[in-house]
Write a protein that holds these residues in place. Structure first.
Motif, PDB file in Angstrom:
ATOM      1  N   GLN A  49      -4.228  -1.986   6.274  1.00 13.70           N
ATOM      2  CA  GLN A  49      -3.067  -1.142   6.530  1.00 13.70           C
ATOM      3  C   GLN A  49      -2.458  -1.474   7.887  1.00 13.70           C
ATOM      4  OE1 GLN A  49      -4.608   2.899   6.124  1.00 13.70           O
ATOM      5  NE2 GLN A  49      -3.267   3.205   4.384  1.00 13.70           N
ATOM      6  N   GLU A  66      -3.811  -3.208   0.514  1.00  9.93           N
ATOM      7  CA  GLU A  66      -2.394  -2.868   0.440  1.00  9.93           C
ATOM      8  C   GLU A  66      -1.586  -3.914  -0.327  1.00  9.93           C
ATOM      9  OE1 GLU A  66      -0.971  -0.028   1.377  1.00  9.93           O
ATOM     10  OE2 GLU A  66      -2.962   0.705   1.924  1.00  9.93           O
ATOM     11  N   VAL A  67      -1.877  -4.026  -1.620  1.00  8.13           N
ATOM     12  CA  VAL A  67      -1.090  -4.856  -2.531  1.00  8.13           C
ATOM     13  C   VAL A  67      -0.652  -3.971  -3.691  1.00  8.13           C
ATOM     14  CG1 VAL A  67      -2.118  -7.070  -1.934  1.00  8.13           C
ATOM     15  CG2 VAL A  67      -3.204  -5.630  -3.664  1.00  8.13           C
ATOM     16  N   LYS A  68       0.416  -4.341  -4.347  1.00  6.59           N
ATOM     17  CA  LYS A  68       0.986  -3.476  -5.371  1.00  6.59           C
ATOM     18  C   LYS A  68       0.121  -3.385  -6.624  1.00  6.59           C
ATOM     19  CE  LYS A  68       5.742  -3.929  -3.759  1.00  6.59           C
ATOM     20  NZ  LYS A  68       7.124  -4.347  -4.060  1.00  6.59           N
ATOM     21  N   SER A  69      -0.608  -4.455  -6.944  1.00  6.08           N
ATOM     22  CA  SER A  69      -1.471  -4.429  -8.133  1.00  6.08           C
ATOM     23  C   SER A  69      -2.821  -5.045  -7.789  1.00  6.08           C
ATOM     24  CB  SER A  69      -0.814  -5.201  -9.291  1.00  6.08           C
ATOM     25  OG  SER A  69       0.419  -4.611  -9.659  1.00  6.08           O
ATOM     26  N   GLN A 118       8.635  -5.440   6.148  1.00  9.93           N
ATOM     27  CA  GLN A 118       7.711  -6.571   6.125  1.00  9.93           C
ATOM     28  C   GLN A 118       8.299  -7.729   6.928  1.00  9.93           C
ATOM     29  OE1 GLN A 118       4.781  -6.611   5.099  1.00  9.93           O
ATOM     30  NE2 GLN A 118       4.655  -4.746   3.889  1.00  9.93           N
ATOM     31  N   ALA A 162       1.307   2.944   8.706  1.00  6.32           N
ATOM     32  CA  ALA A 162       0.705   3.580   7.537  1.00  6.32           C
ATOM     33  C   ALA A 162      -0.485   4.441   7.941  1.00  6.32           C
ATOM     34  CB  ALA A 162       0.272   2.516   6.529  1.00  6.32           C
ATOM     35  N   LEU A 182       2.987  -7.444  -1.207  1.00  9.60           N
ATOM     36  CA  LEU A 182       2.389  -6.445  -0.330  1.00  9.60           C
ATOM     37  C   LEU A 182       3.096  -5.104  -0.479  1.00  9.60           C
ATOM     38  CD1 LEU A 182       2.076  -8.595   2.923  1.00  9.60           C
ATOM     39  CD2 LEU A 182       0.386  -8.306   1.110  1.00  9.60           C
ATOM     40  N   THR A 183       2.377  -4.033  -0.211  1.00 14.23           N
ATOM     41  CA  THR A 183       2.992  -2.716  -0.190  1.00 14.23           C
ATOM     42  C   THR A 183       3.674  -2.488   1.157  1.00 14.23           C
ATOM     43  OG1 THR A 183       1.067  -1.575   0.748  1.00 14.23           O
ATOM     44  CG2 THR A 183       1.105  -1.885  -1.644  1.00 14.23           C
ATOM     45  N   THR A 184       4.391  -1.382   1.258  1.00 15.74           N
ATOM     46  CA  THR A 184       5.053  -1.056   2.528  1.00 15.74           C
ATOM     47  C   THR A 184       4.049  -0.707   3.614  1.00 15.74           C
ATOM     48  OG1 THR A 184       5.292   1.241   1.788  1.00 15.74           O
ATOM     49  CG2 THR A 184       7.153  -0.244   1.411  1.00 15.74           C
ATOM     50  N   GLY A 185       2.815  -0.395   3.225  1.00 15.62           N
ATOM     51  CA  GLY A 185       1.803  -0.056   4.208  1.00 15.62           C
ATOM     52  C   GLY A 185       0.925  -1.216   4.621  1.00 15.62           C
ATOM     53  N   ALA A 186       1.273  -2.436   4.200  1.00 13.93           N
ATOM     54  CA  ALA A 186       0.427  -3.602   4.463  1.00 13.93           C
ATOM     55  C   ALA A 186       0.644  -4.156   5.857  1.00 13.93           C
ATOM     56  CB  ALA A 186       0.699  -4.689   3.430  1.00 13.93           C
TER      57      ALA A 186
END
Length: 265
Positions: A229, A154-157, A31, A233, A180-184
């Motif tokens: 994404q 692409e967020v964790k929750s 990120q 990703a 953010l997720t790793t794919g964001a």
């Protein structure tokens, strides 16, 4: 010679299969948030961020309590009156719904016009009314408890998140969602605001530190936030889809070549 050709073809197929599998498993995203600094020509970061105060509307739910004396405004056995919904929220106060005419019915003082007022203005109005009719120096706490934004992508929750204070920012809501997720794609975050013909979309680049002072990141009730994404990703998903059919095909072809090679010996 023909046997040598088939053996080389077999090795080539194995090599391609290993590359495909390795590329689909080697995905890693770093990120990059707030890395791009403001240039000397860009003065937006030095400009003050405007405050955005929500104005109460019909059907809003207000949570009201008197901090001086909890027995007033908040009663242990609240009773709904005049069609208004009055309910207890454990340890937090009593809730009242704003009617279609913009008024809210409160104990002892009756209907109060609050539609169009900010939370601060409505608080002061209710304090003044209770001071004139019932209470000495009341300290009223008023919250609008039905305000929320929706966070997708692409967020964790992902989900719905309440706006519990004025001037809640995009970064704060993303923090509540775990980040953010790793794919964001931190460079492509959309805030969708409004309805029908009035709907607008703001694209926010969180890799730019100037986004912290962007007034569009001050969230409003009903905002939809979508985090897209990133390219890696998307490429990883495409490779996974490719693997679902290429792996069985490789296995079948490898088996056929082995059988054919052994039969030629």
């Amino acid at each position: 010679m023909r046997q040598l050709f088939y053996m080389r073809a077999l090795y080539l197929i194995y090599f391609v299969g290993i590359i495909v599998l390795g590329s689909s498993c080697s995905y890693k995203q770093n990120q990059i948030l707030f890395e791009k600094k403001a240039s000397t020509a860009d003065t937006s970061i030095s400009q003050p961020m405007p405050t955005v105060s929500y104005r109460i509307q019909p059907q809003d739910v207000l949570q009201i309590r008197n901090l001086q004396n909890i027995k007033y405004i908040v009663d242990e056995s609240p009773v709904a009156s005049n069609g208004n919904s009055a309910n207890m929220v454990a340890g937090q106060g009593q809730t009242y719904q704003v009617e279609e005419d913009g008024t809210v019915a409160l104990p002892a003082i009756g209907h109060v016009q609050v539609s169009g007022l900010t939370r601060t203005q409505a608080t002061k109005l209710i304090e003044d009314l209770y001071r004139k009719t019932l209470l000495k120096d009341p300290i009223i706490e008023l919250r609008v408890v039905n305000l929320k934004v929706t966070l997708l992508g692409e967020v964790k929750s992902p989900g719905n998140f309440p706006i519990v204070k004025d001037n809640t920012t995009l970064v704060e809501i993303l923090g509540q969602a775990g980040g953010l997720t790793t794919g964001a794609n931190e460079k492509n975050i959309k805030i969708i605001r409004g309805k029908d013909k009035d709907r607008k979309v703001a694209e926010i680049d969180l890799s730019n530190i100037n986004s912290l002072s962007d007034p569009r990141t001050l969230l409003q009730n009903g905002d939809i936030i979508y985090v897209a994404q990133n390219k890696r990703a998307i490429r990883g998903e495409n490779l996974q889809s490719f693997d679902t059919w290429i792996q069985p095909a490789l296995l079948l072809l490898n088996t056929a070549l082995i059988i054919f090679t052994l039969s030629r010996q």
